[in-house]
Every structure is written in structure tokens, then in C-alpha cells.
Design a protein around this motif. Structure first.
Motif, PDB file in Angstrom:
ATOM      1  N   VAL A  40      45.699  34.623  40.679  1.00  0.00           N
ATOM      2  CA  VAL A  40      45.464  35.828  39.776  1.00  0.00           C
ATOM      3  C   VAL A  40      46.754  35.879  39.136  1.00  0.00           C
ATOM      4  O   VAL A  40      47.967  35.511  39.668  1.00  0.00           O
ATOM      5  CB  VAL A  40      45.422  37.023  40.474  1.00  0.00           C
ATOM      6  CG1 VAL A  40      43.886  36.903  41.058  1.00  0.00           C
ATOM      7  CG2 VAL A  40      46.394  37.214  41.800  1.00  0.00           C
ATOM      8  N   THR A  41      46.909  36.326  37.842  1.00  0.00           N
ATOM      9  CA  THR A  41      47.777  36.636  36.988  1.00  0.00           C
ATOM     10  C   THR A  41      48.674  37.837  37.412  1.00  0.00           C
ATOM     11  O   THR A  41      47.875  38.856  38.015  1.00  0.00           O
ATOM     12  CB  THR A  41      47.612  36.530  35.495  1.00  0.00           C
ATOM     13  OG1 THR A  41      46.592  37.728  35.296  1.00  0.00           O
ATOM     14  CG2 THR A  41      47.196  35.197  35.163  1.00  0.00           C
ATOM     15  N   PRO A  43      50.962  41.383  36.341  1.00  0.00           N
ATOM     16  CA  PRO A  43      51.286  41.937  35.169  1.00  0.00           C
ATOM     17  C   PRO A  43      52.947  42.021  34.768  1.00  0.00           C
ATOM     18  O   PRO A  43      53.270  41.856  33.791  1.00  0.00           O
ATOM     19  CB  PRO A  43      50.917  43.444  35.255  1.00  0.00           C
ATOM     20  CG  PRO A  43      50.779  43.885  36.547  1.00  0.00           C
ATOM     21  CD  PRO A  43      50.243  42.348  37.361  1.00  0.00           C
ATOM     22  N   ARG A  50      44.998  33.547  45.044  1.00  0.00           N
ATOM     23  CA  ARG A  50      44.387  34.752  45.221  1.00  0.00           C
ATOM     24  C   ARG A  50      44.228  34.853  46.750  1.00  0.00           C
ATOM     25  O   ARG A  50      44.184  34.216  47.732  1.00  0.00           O
ATOM     26  CB  ARG A  50      42.801  34.323  44.761  1.00  0.00           C
ATOM     27  CG  ARG A  50      41.949  33.537  45.376  1.00  0.00           C
ATOM     28  CD  ARG A  50      40.555  33.457  45.038  1.00  0.00           C
ATOM     29  NE  ARG A  50      39.728  32.616  45.728  1.00  0.00           N
ATOM     30  CZ  ARG A  50      39.064  32.440  46.958  1.00  0.00           C
ATOM     31  NH1 ARG A  50      39.489  33.499  47.701  1.00  0.00           N
ATOM     32  NH2 ARG A  50      38.305  31.655  47.112  1.00  0.00           N
ATOM     33  N   ASP A 398      49.392  46.678  44.276  1.00  0.00           N
ATOM     34  CA  ASP A 398      49.387  45.999  43.150  1.00  0.00           C
ATOM     35  C   ASP A 398      48.957  46.992  41.894  1.00  0.00           C
ATOM     36  O   ASP A 398      48.042  47.601  42.068  1.00  0.00           O
ATOM     37  CB  ASP A 398      48.321  44.899  43.125  1.00  0.00           C
ATOM     38  CG  ASP A 398      48.514  43.724  42.145  1.00  0.00           C
ATOM     39  OD1 ASP A 398      49.229  43.963  41.079  1.00  0.00           O
ATOM     40  OD2 ASP A 398      48.150  42.550  42.312  1.00  0.00           O
ATOM     41  N   ALA A 400      48.214  45.904  39.108  1.00  0.00           N
ATOM     42  CA  ALA A 400      47.483  45.662  37.991  1.00  0.00           C
ATOM     43  C   ALA A 400      46.175  46.146  38.087  1.00  0.00           C
ATOM     44  O   ALA A 400      45.633  46.628  38.926  1.00  0.00           O
ATOM     45  CB  ALA A 400      47.559  44.038  38.028  1.00  0.00           C
ATOM     46  N   ASN A 401      45.469  45.925  36.707  1.00  0.00           N
ATOM     47  CA  ASN A 401      43.999  46.303  36.621  1.00  0.00           C
ATOM     48  C   ASN A 401      43.176  44.852  36.518  1.00  0.00           C
ATOM     49  O   ASN A 401      43.707  44.149  35.643  1.00  0.00           O
ATOM     50  CB  ASN A 401      43.614  47.155  35.522  1.00  0.00           C
ATOM     51  CG  ASN A 401      44.426  48.561  35.427  1.00  0.00           C
ATOM     52  OD1 ASN A 401      44.411  49.177  36.590  1.00  0.00           O
ATOM     53  ND2 ASN A 401      44.932  48.957  34.359  1.00  0.00           N
ATOM     54  N   TYR A 402      42.173  44.794  37.604  1.00  0.00           N
ATOM     55  CA  TYR A 402      41.561  43.637  37.404  1.00  0.00           C
ATOM     56  C   TYR A 402      39.939  43.840  37.195  1.00  0.00           C
ATOM     57  O   TYR A 402      39.447  44.979  37.935  1.00  0.00           O
ATOM     58  CB  TYR A 402      41.648  42.759  38.624  1.00  0.00           C
ATOM     59  CG  TYR A 402      42.987  42.223  38.862  1.00  0.00           C
ATOM     60  CD1 TYR A 402      43.482  41.014  38.075  1.00  0.00           C
ATOM     61  CD2 TYR A 402      43.901  42.865  39.707  1.00  0.00           C
ATOM     62  CE1 TYR A 402      44.947  40.768  38.367  1.00  0.00           C
ATOM     63  CE2 TYR A 402      45.217  42.546  39.968  1.00  0.00           C
ATOM     64  CZ  TYR A 402      45.683  41.312  39.347  1.00  0.00           C
ATOM     65  OH  TYR A 402      46.950  41.021  39.353  1.00  0.00           O
ATOM     66  N   ASN A 416      42.914  40.287  34.041  1.00  0.00           N
ATOM     67  CA  ASN A 416      43.769  41.133  34.492  1.00  0.00           C
ATOM     68  C   ASN A 416      44.213  41.788  33.209  1.00  0.00           C
ATOM     69  O   ASN A 416      44.478  41.293  32.017  1.00  0.00           O
ATOM     70  CB  ASN A 416      44.900  40.241  34.892  1.00  0.00           C
ATOM     71  CG  ASN A 416      46.372  41.053  35.081  1.00  0.00           C
ATOM     72  OD1 ASN A 416      46.217  42.324  35.276  1.00  0.00           O
ATOM     73  ND2 ASN A 416      47.724  40.419  34.781  1.00  0.00           N
ATOM     74  N   SER A 417      44.264  43.150  33.254  1.00  0.00           N
ATOM     75  CA  SER A 417      44.724  44.057  32.114  1.00  0.00           C
ATOM     76  C   SER A 417      45.825  45.075  32.300  1.00  0.00           C
ATOM     77  O   SER A 417      45.727  45.788  33.376  1.00  0.00           O
ATOM     78  CB  SER A 417      43.590  44.502  31.263  1.00  0.00           C
ATOM     79  OG  SER A 417      43.825  45.519  30.440  1.00  0.00           O
ATOM     80  N   SER A 424      47.440  40.834  29.201  1.00  0.00           N
ATOM     81  CA  SER A 424      45.996  40.490  29.658  1.00  0.00           C
ATOM     82  C   SER A 424      45.930  38.890  30.040  1.00  0.00           C
ATOM     83  O   SER A 424      46.708  37.932  29.430  1.00  0.00           O
ATOM     84  CB  SER A 424      45.007  40.796  28.479  1.00  0.00           C
ATOM     85  OG  SER A 424      45.380  39.944  27.418  1.00  0.00           O
TER      86      SER A 424
END
Length: 629
Positions: A40-41, A43, A50, A398, A400-402, A416-417, A424
């Protein structure tokens, strides 16, 4: 004379489409990866392994399932597992109840829902709308058909008939065929004013043209018309396909016979669709009449009421929406799939009708209209006819939004945003099996995974677990250090990876729900392995005499900046995890910092491949590459 250059990437643009291998004009080219699998990236920049999948339970009969979330309140949230004619309820991973339904396996992924307080509204075009209600405890659940009042009327037959016959003062009733809505054979005698009409309940009678005392039955024919309006929803006509709550109304969108129609209930009377005399609080019935077919796939309560169809995206911006003020505006014309859209980071994400692109439906104040820009352009190859999706909007661990897109081939594309920071990125997840459904319950992400275990096909409910490193895993804590580990029936006959007190041990195959360790331990994780892979884009640097992309290059040195990582290999060469002076009886300590690795050989693309085949932690904050060109 060869020149030596140093390039650095943080991978925060995620994986890029292979067709972008020559797009050196894009900034994402230098921040992205050619391959990013099972990672996973982040932010903040960087990329990490993962989480593992923790085993929760098998689906009923190991059959296909669809997941949904149900929130009774902030603390009482549930995972709903829909299978053939049943829904199982889980709380914190523990089974609570089973509820019998009539939704078949083939209908599960056409099922949609919305929720208000303790009630989940379920809609499917082959079934009358139903409500699933939680009672006084975790184990108390009921499901029932919704009693809809004043169902809207529509003339499906689109027909009328003349009632030809003479009038006299004795006949007061017309009898019609109960199926067609038209008169039975024979002459019909009626009064000037119709007293009753037996047949379709909503049929009207108009057009009496003869005097009441006219008795010339043969010489005179009367011109009277019967129409065939009836309930817009019924088993033979179809039921609503989608639903949402907005501005105090329950909205239904589309049905089998009326795919382009939108219905709104009376204000604060959710199951009453009486349009009455079109007062502001009465029911609403509006059809999307445009120059093409726009079958409604979903209705969504966003900034405005949004309607997603097979032919385009619409909105109703009126505040409030009333029968007299309900202007449906077509915003964009991409069309959407049947997967319900989700809100993330200020926009509504949806899969377009092709299944090859993800778009964000967002209001543009400069245009005073919605736009549908693509967010998957740089990684569209990761999308393969998605069948399900859900959103995780940041957690305590975390920020981040996934968005998780479950593909038809059993893989997952993860987006990822973080819009405020212009972050992103996309990555791809795989497992030893096929992922079939996803649901996010507050901070917890659940999947249904189809696997072959010990030669048998099974379907497991599994939870994303940041503390584990294998799939379908179970972590067993022994009371004291020992070698006997039980409770592994779901993995019988399958070779598994073993972690004991943070150390990777030799693989074992559970039998009779148990394994025996070669050496004792206290905390044991047993699960299926998965490999992480990261591959850089082709290296390029612009010199005075041109770019290096097409020149022969040699990677002299690779310097990864890692955080608490173990078991990393670069271009097939393994990092050394253990230094001299450490006890060989203790597990390796995860490394944080910079490590150098020297490589040999000239290549055209000069790409670096990072792999991890053992279930150990890995976070790559950045990668510096020294290249001779």
C-alpha cells in the motif's frame, strides 16, 4: 565517458500503467512504480507491505457471499454476510445470528441497501422492498416486507377501449376481465354516471355521450373509454432497484418496467408515496426523459441528490425538492456500473459502465456543475470488471483514505487518496485464492475469499489485520511456552507459513486442526504466504545531450531508506538482516535506516525489483539509485 547520476523515488504515485513507460514528461513517472503488488502507498510518501488477512469464519456452506456493514450506533456495528436465502450477522468478528431471506446467490450482487437508525432498507428488482431491523440485543434481528402506502400508478398497458352499447336506467355496473382490464364479451349497459366498476382497481371511466333514457340499444353506439392504470411496482412489473434517504424522504430509483423513473416518498413518512395534489411535502414521481436510455443504477445522497444511470450522471439541486420544483439535470454522460458509488475525500467515486475506469463525481464551482474526471487513468490496467467496492476513511493507525475495488478476476485494486495534499496512488493485491467481496465496518476491512484448502474449495470471511503477515491466518497465544498449537481446522492439509514470537519458522501443514513446532514459543501465527513485489519505472535523467531513457545503463548502487523492515531482496539479492554480535537464539531485529547494495551489469531500462517472500515487516520510505549511463 560514462556519467554517473543519482535518482530518487518515494513510490507515492503507486503503480503506473505499462503504457506510460515512455511518458518521462509526467512527474508521476519519477514517483511511481512499474509493479506494486501486495503493498500500500502511504500519504506521507513511501510504500509498505499490505496487512495480512485474519480468518474469521467460513461462509454458510462455503458458498458465494456478499458483505455489507450495519451501524446501529457508534459502538454497535455489524458485518452482514448475505448468502443464498440467508444473512449472517457478526459483531467484532463473532457470529451473532442468522436471518432467513429470499435473495438467491444469483441476486446477491444486484442487491442494494440504505439505512436509517436501526433499520436497513433492502431493495432488489425481483423482490418487494424489505427492512432488516435490529432488536434489543446483538442476536435479535427480524426481516419483513415493507408495507408501502399509496403506491404510484402507471398505465403499463398503454391501451384504452370503447364501450359500445346503449344506455338505460337499470344497469349500474361494468364487469371487465381481471387480467386485461377490458370488458368481457357482450353488450354493456351503463347509466349516465357510472356507479361502480369491477376490475382493475384504478381504472377510470369517461366519455358518456347518450341521454339516460335512450333505449335504442342497436341503433345507437356509445363512445366511452376505459384506461388501465395500476400499481407501478408489483411482482410482474418489478420493484425498485436502488434506494437512499435524502431531505426527509425515502427515494427509490428505477425498476424493471420503469428503469428511468425516480420516486420520492412523502416528507418524513418514508413508506408513503401519495402524490395527492402535489403539495410540497407529498410524494414525487419523475422520469429521466432524455435522448438516450438512462436506466438508473444507483441514487446517492451527496451534496445534492445524485442519480447514476447506464447512460449518464444526473443531479437534483433544488433545495428543498418538491413535486413542483424537481429539476433533474444531466451533468455528465459516462454512465455507471451497478456497483453503488461511495464518498471519499470530498467526491463521490464510481465505476463507469465499461468497468475499465474509476471516476469522481465532484461539484465544480467555476462551472456551477458536476464533473466526472477519471482517477484511474495512470493505473487503469489494475481494473478488471470490478464487482464490489468499499471505502476506508482513515483510522487511528493510518490517516490515509483507501478505496478497495474487488475485480472479477479475484484481485483487488487499492486506491489511496488524500486530496488536500494532492496524494493519490494505486496498488494491486493478490492472495492464494480469489477475493470476491469487500465491506468496511468503521475501521475494519472484511473480505470474502475463495480458496482451495487441502484440495477442497472453501470461502472464508477474512479481516484486514495490521498485526499479521499471512493470509487466512490465526494467531494462537499459548499460556506458557510450548510446541502444540491447535484451533487450525480451517487450514487442514494446507502448507502454511509460521511466525513464532516475531520470528519466521519452518513451514508446517496442519492436521487434525493442529501443528507441532520444532521449538517452543508463546505467540504463534499460522497462515498462507503471499509475496510482495515493487519494481521501479525505467530510469531516466535528462543530460545536455539528451535523456538517458534509451541508452545502455548500469545500476552501480541502490540505497533503500527503510523503516522497521526485514527479509528484503533487491534484484534477487537478499539484504543481510542479522549482524555479528547478536544472539542467534533471538529473532532478527527489524532495521530502520539506509543500506547500500552494489549491482552489476548493463541494461536498457535499468529497473530495480524489490521482493519479499517471507512474512516479515517491510516499509520502503524511498529509494536512491546510482546509475552509470
Amino acid at each position: 565517458m560514462p556519467k554517473v547520476i543519482t535518482l530518487q523515488t518515494s513510490f507515492n504515485s503507486g503503480v503506473l500503467d505499462p503504457r506510460l513507460a515512455a511518458r518521462t514528461d509526467l512527474k508521476q513517472f519519477y514517483q511511481g512504480a512499474a509493479v506494486a503488488e501486495n503493498v500500500v502507498t502511504m500519504p506521507q510518501g513511501g510504500i509498505k507491505r499490505r496487512p495480512g488477512f485474519k480468518y474469521i469464519a467460513a461462509t454458510a456452506g462455503n458458498t458465494e457471499a456478499r458483505l455489507a456493514s450495519f451501524a446501529f450506533n457508534v459502538e454497535q456495528t455489524y458485518l452482514m454476510v448475505f448468502t443464498n436465502n440467508s444473512v449472517a450477522v457478526y459483531k467484532d468478528g463473532v457470529h451473532q445470528a442468522n436471518v432467513t431471506t429470499t435473495y438467491t446467490t444469483a441476486q446477491l450482487f444486484d442487491l442494494q441497501w440504505t439505512q436509517s437508525a436501526d433499520t436497513m432498507i433492502l431493495v432488489h428488482e425481483a423482490h418487494a422492498p424489505r427492512k432488516l431491523v435490529r432488536g434489543s440485543s446483538h442476536t435479535s434481528w427480524t426481516i419483513s416486507d415493507i408495507t408501502l402506502k399509496n403506491i404510484p400508478q402507471f398505465d403499463y398497458e398503454g391501451k384504452s377501449t370503447n364501450l359500445n352499447g346503449a344506455l338505460n336506467d337499470s344497469a349500474t355496473t361494468i364487469t371487465v376481465n381481471s387480467t386485461t382490464g377490458f370488458p368481457s364479451a357482450g353488450k354493456i349497459y351503463v347509466e349516465l354516471e357510472l356507479v361502480s366498476y369491477t376490475g382493475k382497481s384504478s381504472t377510470t371511466f369517461t366519455g358518456c355521450t347518450r341521454a339516460q333514457n335512450d333505449t335504442t340499444a342497436v341503433a345507437h353506439e356509445d363512445d366511452k373509454t376505459v384506461t388501465t392504470a395500476e400499481d407501478v411496482w408489483a411482482n410482474a412489473k418489478g420493484w425498485p432497484k436502488s434506494a437512499t434517504f435524502y431531505q426527509g424522504r425515502l427515494w427509490f430509483g428505477g425498476s424493471t418496467k420503469r428503469p428511468q423513473t425516480l420516486w420520492g416518498s412523502k416528507t418524513n413518512d418514508f413508506f408513503n408515496f401519495d402524490d395527492g395534489t402535489a403539495l410540497d411535502d407529498e410524494g414525487i414521481d419523475v422520469t429521466l426523459d432524455t435522448d438516450q436510455v438512462n436506466a438508473i443504477t444507483s441514487v446517492y445522497a451527496g451534496r445534492h441528490l445524485q442519480i447514476f444511470t447506464t447512460g449518464g450522471e444526473f443531479s437534483i439541486k433544488d433545495i428543498p425538492i418538491t413535486p413542483a420544483k424537481v429539476a433533474v439535470r444531466r451533468e455528465t454522460q459516462f454512465g455507471s456500473s451497478k456497483i453503488p458509488p461511495k464518498n471519499i475525500d470530498g467526491s463521490v467515486i464510481y465505476v463507469d459502465r465499461t468497468g475499465k475506469s474509476v471516476r469522481e463525481f465532484i461539484f465544480d464551482f467555476n462551472e456551477d456543475a458536476y464533473t466526472s474526471g477519471t482517477v484511474s487513468l495512470l493505473a487503469s490496467h489494475l481494473l478488471n470488471s470490478p464487482v464490489d467496492m468499499d471505502v476506508s476513511r482513515g483510522t487511528a493507525n493510518d490517516d490515509a483514505n483507501y478505496v478497495y475495488f474487488v475485480n472479477g478476476d479475484g484481485t483487488v485494486a487499492v486506491f489511496n487518496s488524500l486530496r488536500a495534499q494532492e496524494v493519490s496512488g494505486w496498488t494491486k493485491w493478490t492472495t492464494a485464492g480469489e477475493i470476491e467481496s469487500v465491506a468496511v465496518v468503521v475501521d475494519d476491512v472484511f473480505f470474502v475469499v475463495k480458496r482451495t484448502i487441502g484440495g477442497s474449495v472453501v470461502r472464508f470471511i477474512e479481516k484486514l489485520d495490521t498485526t499479521s503477515f499471512t493470509d487466512a491466518n490465526k494467531t494462537v497465544t499459548l499460556g506458557s511456552a510450548g510446541t502444540a498449537v491447535s484451533g487450525l481446522a480451517h487450514l487442514n492439509g494446507q502448507l502454511c507459513r509460521i511466525r513464532v514470537d516475531g520470528e519466521v519458522r519452518a513451514s508446517l501443514t496442519p492436521s487434525s486442526a493442529a501443528i507441532t513446532l520444532a521449538q517452543s514459543g508463546t505467540v504463534v501465527e499460522v497462515g498462507l504466504n503471499y509475496t510482495t513485489t515493487i519494481k521501479t519505472m525505467p530510469l531516466n535523467m535528462d543530460f545536455d545531450d539528451g535523456p538517458t531513457l534509451t541508452r545502455k545503463k548500469r545500476i552501480v548502487k541502490v540505497v533503500p531508506n527503510v523503516y522497521q523492515s526485514l527479509g528484503i531482496s533487491i534484484n534477487g539479492d537478499r539484504f543481510i538482516d542479522r549482524n555479528f554480535g547478536l544472539s542467534l537464539n533471538s529473532p532478527p531485529t527489524a532495521f530502520t535506516g539506509l543500506k547500500e547494495m552494489y549491482l552489476l551489469g548493463w541494461t536498457d531500462l535499468a529497473q530495480v525489483t524489490i521482493t519479499q517472500t517471507d512474512p516479515t515487516p517491510m516499509t520502503i520510505l524511498g529509494l536512491a539509485i546510482e546509475v552509470e549511463a
